[in-house]
Write an enzyme that holds these catalytic residues in place. Structure first.
Site, mmCIF file in Angstrom:
data_model
loop_
_atom_site.group_PDB
_atom_site.id
_atom_site.type_symbol
_atom_site.label_atom_id
_atom_site.label_comp_id
_atom_site.label_asym_id
_atom_site.label_seq_id
_atom_site.Cartn_x
_atom_site.Cartn_y
_atom_site.Cartn_z
ATOM 1 N N LEU A 31 -6.109 18.161 -36.157
ATOM 2 C CA LEU A 31 -6.918 19.004 -35.282
ATOM 3 C C LEU A 31 -6.048 19.800 -34.316
ATOM 4 C CD1 LEU A 31 -9.962 16.698 -34.383
ATOM 5 C CD2 LEU A 31 -9.856 18.541 -36.071
ATOM 6 N N SER A 151 -11.869 12.958 -27.535
ATOM 7 C CA SER A 151 -12.263 11.563 -27.690
ATOM 8 C C SER A 151 -12.581 11.310 -29.164
ATOM 9 C CB SER A 151 -13.460 11.252 -26.788
ATOM 10 O OG SER A 151 -13.806 9.897 -26.859
ATOM 11 N N TYR A 165 -9.169 0.924 -31.062
ATOM 12 C CA TYR A 165 -9.250 2.392 -31.019
ATOM 13 C C TYR A 165 -10.428 2.803 -30.134
ATOM 14 C CZ TYR A 165 -9.780 7.223 -32.687
ATOM 15 O OH TYR A 165 -9.898 8.580 -32.763
ATOM 16 N N LYS A 169 -10.625 4.909 -26.434
ATOM 17 C CA LYS A 169 -11.448 6.098 -26.215
ATOM 18 C C LYS A 169 -12.511 5.862 -25.147
ATOM 19 C CE LYS A 169 -9.374 8.741 -29.204
ATOM 20 N NZ LYS A 169 -8.591 9.930 -28.731
#
Length: 298
Positions: A31, A151, A165, A169
């Site tokens: 991303l 996030s 994980y 977040k």
């Protein structure tokens, strides 16, 4: 110098002044790479930060003077401050920050070693915290700017095998909500982005705990669920959504990316509301205002 070349130089300077300056972590892949390409495509300037910036070499050559690739490990707080300082010195200001660097360490909660658990939080939470702290002074001094915290769907709830994980977040989002309230008085906007699945190397590059065989059946069930229900999209679509976000005069505190994560967010929220309602009597019975207890004299 001719009049024509002088005019061209002035046009170039005005164009540079009008373009925005981005600081994107994890910019070399996934991303982050898509965000970098989208920003460059509209004429903006970008500092792309990553542990390995070599994948950005070709992109930098295609956009001379507008992409500055800087090597950075976001878990190194002093290095983060130095790279942000370099950004402001090089481009003169900072407009949009995208806290994108992160990784997935998969495993059941019981399986995590202390080192593995800390590594997950160091990158996904503390790395984002160090960047947030470093960029606030220049953004605050400008009385403007937009900090985008990437996030995850994992922050909507805890899921088997991605618990640490999700924890990282959840921590990122709690910090970011407070930061949004603190930074708003200085004209700085904060948005938490919760994306669903995209075709990046998040899963292929993820690390994993040493499997405990007692969870083998659960792992098999999860693998089947992911194979049948996984929805992944092109990173380009996330980049298009990000551009819409940063172009907004009134960006939201939270933004969901993807129909699957959108529906899941409402489903999880409704289940929480239903549970709270079912236990309302117990919740309300646990509070009763009383005068402050008398203290014994010293």
């Amino acid at each position: 110098m001719s009049v024509a070349s002088s005019d061209q130089d002035n046009l170039t300077l005005r164009a540079a002044a009008a373009s925005r300056v981005w600081f994107i972590t994890g910019a070399s892949r996934g991303l982050g790479r898509a965000f970098t390409e989208a920003a460059l495509a509209v004429g903006d300037r970008v500092v792309g930060a990553a542990r390995d910036v070599s994948p950005l070499d070709e992109l930098a050559a295609q956009h001379p003077g507008r992409l500055l690739a800087l090597r950075l490990d976001v878990t190194d707080r002093a290095a983060v401050v130095d790279v942000v300082d370099q950004t402001v010195r090089h481009f003169g200001r900072l407009d949009i920050v995208v806290n994108n660097a992160g990784a997935l360490f998969a495993g059941m909660i019981e399986e995590f070693t202390e080192a593995e658990a800390r590594a997950q939080l160091e990158l996904n939470f503390f790395g984002a915290l160090w960047v947030s702290q470093a960029v606030l002074p220049p953004l605050r001094a400008q009385s403007r700017g937009h900090l985008v915290q990437m996030s995850s769907i994992g922050a909507l709830g805890g899921f088997p095998s991605t618990g640490l994980y999700s924890a990282s977040k959840f921590a990122l989002e709690g910090m970011s909500e407070a930061l949004a309230a603190e930074a708003a008085r200085f004209g700085v906007k904060v948005t938490i982005v919760q994306p669903g699945g995209y075709w990046t190397d998040l899963y292929t590059s993820s690390k994993a705990t040493t499997p405990n065989p007692v969870y083998d059946t659960l792992r098999t069930e999860l693998a089947k669920q992911w194979a049948e229900g996984s929805i992944d999209s092109e990173p380009r679509l996330a980049a298009e959504a990000l551009m819409t976000l940063v172009n907004s005069d009134d960006p939201p505190l939270r933004l969901l990316l993807g129909s699957m994560v959108y529906d899941l967010a409402f489903d999880i929220s409704q289940r929480r509301l239903d549970t709270w309602a079912d236990w309302e009597q117990v919740s309300r019975a646990a509070e009763q205002a009383i005068p402050a207890p008398a203290t014994e004299p010293a």
